[in-house]
Design a protein around this motif. Structure first.
Motif, PDB file in Angstrom:
ATOM      1  N   ASP A   1       0.838  -1.200   0.000  1.00 25.21           N
ATOM      2  CA  ASP A   1       0.000   0.000   0.000  1.00 25.21           C
ATOM      3  C   ASP A   1       0.873   1.249   0.000  1.00 25.21           C
ATOM      4  O   ASP A   1       2.043   1.212   0.334  1.00 25.21           O
ATOM      5  CB  ASP A   1      -0.918  -0.004   1.233  1.00 25.21           C
ATOM      6  CG  ASP A   1      -1.998  -1.071   1.083  1.00 25.21           C
ATOM      7  OD1 ASP A   1      -2.176  -1.560  -0.046  1.00 25.21           O
ATOM      8  OD2 ASP A   1      -2.639  -1.427   2.102  1.00 25.21           O
ATOM      9  N   VAL A   2       0.251   2.365  -0.382  1.00 23.36           N
ATOM     10  CA  VAL A   2       1.003   3.612  -0.419  1.00 23.36           C
ATOM     11  C   VAL A   2       0.096   4.747   0.045  1.00 23.36           C
ATOM     12  O   VAL A   2      -1.102   4.747  -0.229  1.00 23.36           O
ATOM     13  CB  VAL A   2       1.567   3.881  -1.846  1.00 23.36           C
ATOM     14  CG1 VAL A   2       0.472   4.190  -2.838  1.00 23.36           C
ATOM     15  CG2 VAL A   2       2.586   5.001  -1.828  1.00 23.36           C
ATOM     16  N   GLU A   3       0.694   5.664   0.800  1.00 27.22           N
ATOM     17  CA  GLU A   3      -0.056   6.841   1.242  1.00 27.22           C
ATOM     18  C   GLU A   3       0.650   8.078   0.722  1.00 27.22           C
ATOM     19  O   GLU A   3       1.873   8.127   0.655  1.00 27.22           O
ATOM     20  CB  GLU A   3      -0.107   6.906   2.773  1.00 27.22           C
ATOM     21  CG  GLU A   3      -1.040   5.887   3.381  1.00 27.22           C
ATOM     22  CD  GLU A   3      -1.033   5.943   4.910  1.00 27.22           C
ATOM     23  OE1 GLU A   3      -0.052   6.482   5.476  1.00 27.22           O
ATOM     24  OE2 GLU A   3      -1.998   5.444   5.519  1.00 27.22           O
ATOM     25  N   VAL A   4      -0.132   9.089   0.352  1.00 25.13           N
ATOM     26  CA  VAL A   4       0.451  10.351  -0.081  1.00 25.13           C
ATOM     27  C   VAL A   4       0.312  11.313   1.083  1.00 25.13           C
ATOM     28  O   VAL A   4      -0.789  11.519   1.590  1.00 25.13           O
ATOM     29  CB  VAL A   4      -0.311  10.917  -1.300  1.00 25.13           C
ATOM     30  CG1 VAL A   4       0.388  12.158  -1.821  1.00 25.13           C
ATOM     31  CG2 VAL A   4      -0.400   9.867  -2.389  1.00 25.13           C
TER      32      VAL A   4
ATOM     33  N   HIS B   1      -3.998  11.184   0.775  1.00 25.49           N
ATOM     34  CA  HIS B   1      -4.543  10.217  -0.178  1.00 25.49           C
ATOM     35  C   HIS B   1      -3.950   8.833   0.071  1.00 25.49           C
ATOM     36  O   HIS B   1      -2.771   8.707   0.325  1.00 25.49           O
ATOM     37  CB  HIS B   1      -4.221  10.666  -1.606  1.00 25.49           C
ATOM     38  CG  HIS B   1      -4.597   9.652  -2.651  1.00 25.49           C
ATOM     39  ND1 HIS B   1      -5.914   9.332  -2.926  1.00 25.49           N
ATOM     40  CD2 HIS B   1      -3.849   8.872  -3.465  1.00 25.49           C
ATOM     41  CE1 HIS B   1      -5.938   8.394  -3.875  1.00 25.49           C
ATOM     42  NE2 HIS B   1      -4.704   8.102  -4.216  1.00 25.49           N
ATOM     43  N   SER B   2      -4.791   7.810  -0.005  1.00 26.91           N
ATOM     44  CA  SER B   2      -4.272   6.435   0.033  1.00 26.91           C
ATOM     45  C   SER B   2      -4.490   5.835  -1.340  1.00 26.91           C
ATOM     46  O   SER B   2      -5.612   5.856  -1.856  1.00 26.91           O
ATOM     47  CB  SER B   2      -5.043   5.609   1.067  1.00 26.91           C
ATOM     48  OG  SER B   2      -4.815   6.161   2.342  1.00 26.91           O
ATOM     49  N   GLY B   3      -3.408   5.327  -1.937  1.00 29.75           N
ATOM     50  CA  GLY B   3      -3.532   4.715  -3.261  1.00 29.75           C
ATOM     51  C   GLY B   3      -4.373   3.453  -3.193  1.00 29.75           C
ATOM     52  O   GLY B   3      -4.586   2.886  -2.127  1.00 29.75           O
ATOM     53  N   VAL B   4      -4.836   3.014  -4.359  1.00 29.38           N
ATOM     54  CA  VAL B   4      -5.651   1.799  -4.455  1.00 29.38           C
ATOM     55  C   VAL B   4      -4.853   0.594  -3.936  1.00 29.38           C
ATOM     56  O   VAL B   4      -3.653   0.494  -4.177  1.00 29.38           O
ATOM     57  CB  VAL B   4      -6.061   1.597  -5.935  1.00 29.38           C
ATOM     58  CG1 VAL B   4      -6.628   0.212  -6.173  1.00 29.38           C
ATOM     59  CG2 VAL B   4      -7.058   2.678  -6.333  1.00 29.38           C
ATOM     60  N   SER B   5      -5.535  -0.315  -3.245  1.00 30.39           N
ATOM     61  CA  SER B   5      -4.869  -1.474  -2.641  1.00 30.39           C
ATOM     62  C   SER B   5      -4.851  -2.691  -3.556  1.00 30.39           C
ATOM     63  O   SER B   5      -5.869  -3.013  -4.172  1.00 30.39           O
ATOM     64  CB  SER B   5      -5.623  -1.887  -1.375  1.00 30.39           C
ATOM     65  OG  SER B   5      -4.996  -1.312  -0.265  1.00 30.39           O
TER      66      SER B   5
END
Length: 422
Positions: A183-186, A195-199
């Motif tokens: 996962d990735v968070e901006v 923002h949290s990127g799509v999982s």
């Protein structure tokens, strides 16, 4: 956006009645199903992504398309040397602006060098590994009108590799088959998650495939679908790092099919100058209460395009004016020095370099390309201009020359920095 069209979130917050939730649901459904709405068919946790067409959107779209006609006419009226210098400079500014937004350290000198290397490579059909070289080459490819839009997920990964991979730390490289597994968070400026990127890679791939189709769809107007695709790419955030640069290149690519190159190339600079507004447009579009409506996001980016066009029209206007004066001066000098036709052509090219190029100097190779003559022949005309006192030499190996102080005084352009060492 003009006051009469408001976001669903704002209307919800303004609704003080006991039925505010029901009213909100009804209005969201109404907007999505309206005849003048372009629904994308792409489902996300925000709702199905859609773009409405309020009046202000129609008016702004018209402004952009009319400005394009002006940009296009002005662009066609300037000679090739000047077009290339402009593109060259714009691409290096584009790389600089997009790197700066991503916090990648780069200098104007580096980006200029990358574009120069990419241009040379394009001419030779070979690419040297300059820093940002592949990145510059991608932007240069936009000058070919038939540059392909990505068709497959591999195409997207390929673009990412060229744009970002060199600058990405090992720990941030994609660890899935094509994209990220984790996962990735901006994070925003204060370390808050904006923002949290799509999982999950399967979901990332599925949404990217829908983005590819959206960008090529012929059921949604081109400006709207290009901008909506940009939102979707950044929303998915398929990589750990380098999403911003990749997404803005894709936006340029999608827009370059229908807008003039100078407009497309000045967009990143405009976005970088208004980055708070740019990020705010994402945050607003991702508000759950806006139910997947991208109208305001599209409107904001259209506004950036319009601003980019405005400054472009101003800039090109000044250049065209300078060019007119240079043409008159060229004719006057030709008569004064009884110059040969080729020397006159070379003089004009030197004057254009002086006015429009960042390096301000020319080599025999440049002159050879400009006049379509051999180096030996060109040398004769270089000497003709030198003996008339119109050019001076600023480098020995390779031989470089530029407008002399006398010529610059005639042209009304300023003094120059120190010469290179001989």
């Amino acid at each position: 956006m003009s006051m009469e069209y408001k976001t669903l979130a704002r209307l919800f917050h303004a609704d003080r009645s006991a039925d505010s939730y029901a009213n909100h649901d009804r209005l969201a459904k109404q907007r999505l199903e309206d005849d003048s709405t372009f629904a994308t068919g792409i489902g996300t946790p925000l709702g199905e992504l859609f773009i409405a067409t309020p009046r202000c959107m129609c008016m702004l779209t018209q402004k952009v398309l009319l400005a394009e006609r002006r940009v296009s006419a002005m662009w066609k009226s300037i000679p090739g040397v000047m077009q290339w210098n402009y593109i060259h400079h714009a691409i290096s500014e584009e790389l600089l602006a997009t790197n700066e937004m991503e916090g990648v350290r780069s200098t104007r000198k580096e980006t200029e060098a990358a574009v120069a290397a990419a241009r040379q490579a394009k001419a030779d059909g070979d690419m040297e590994k300059a820093r940002f070289g592949e990145f510059a080459k991608l932007y240069l490819n936009l000058t070919d009108h038939d540059v392909e839009l990505p068709k497959t997920l591999e195409d997207i990964r390929d673009i990412y590799d060229k744009i970002a991979l060199d600058e990405i730390e090992d720990k941030d490289r994609p660890d899935g088959e094509l994209f990220r597994k984790g996962d990735v968070e901006v994070q925003g400026p204060h370390g808050t998650v904006i923002h949290s990127g799509v999982s999950g890679e399967a979901r990332i791939s599925a949404l990217l495939a829908q983005m590819i189709d959206l960008a090529r769809s012929d059921t949604i107007p081109f400006l709207q679908r290009a901008i909506a695709s940009h939102f979707l790419f950044e929303y998915i955030h398929p990589f750990y790092d380098g999403n911003g640069r990749t997404g803005r290149y894709l936006l340029a690519l999608y827009l370059s099919h229908d807008l003039t190159l100078p407009t497309v190339l000045s967009l990143s600079k405009t976005i970088a100058e208004n980055k708070n507004e740019y990020y705010k447009a994402f945050t607003e579009a991702e508000d759950k209460l806006n139910c997947g409506e991208l109208t305001f996001f599209v409107y904001t980016i259209l506004g950036f395009i319009e601003r980019a066009q405005k400054s472009l029209i101003e800039e090109l206007g000044i250049k065209i004016d300078q060019l007119g004066k240079a043409t008159d001066l060229r004719d006057k000098l030709r008569n004064e020095h009884a110059m040969s036709k080729n020397a006159t052509l070379l003089l004009y090219a030197v004057m254009q370099e002086e006015l429009f190029d960042t390096t301000k100097s020319m080599t025999l190779e440049n002159a050879e390309v400009n006049l379509e003559l051999t180096k030996q022949t060109v040398r004769k005309y270089v000497d003709e201009l030198a003996s008339a006192g119109l050019i001076e030499f600023v480098g020995k190996r390779p031989l470089k020359f530029r407008a002399s102080e006398t010529l610059r005084a005639h042209m009304g352009v300023g003094a120059i920095p120190m010469k290179e060492d001989f």
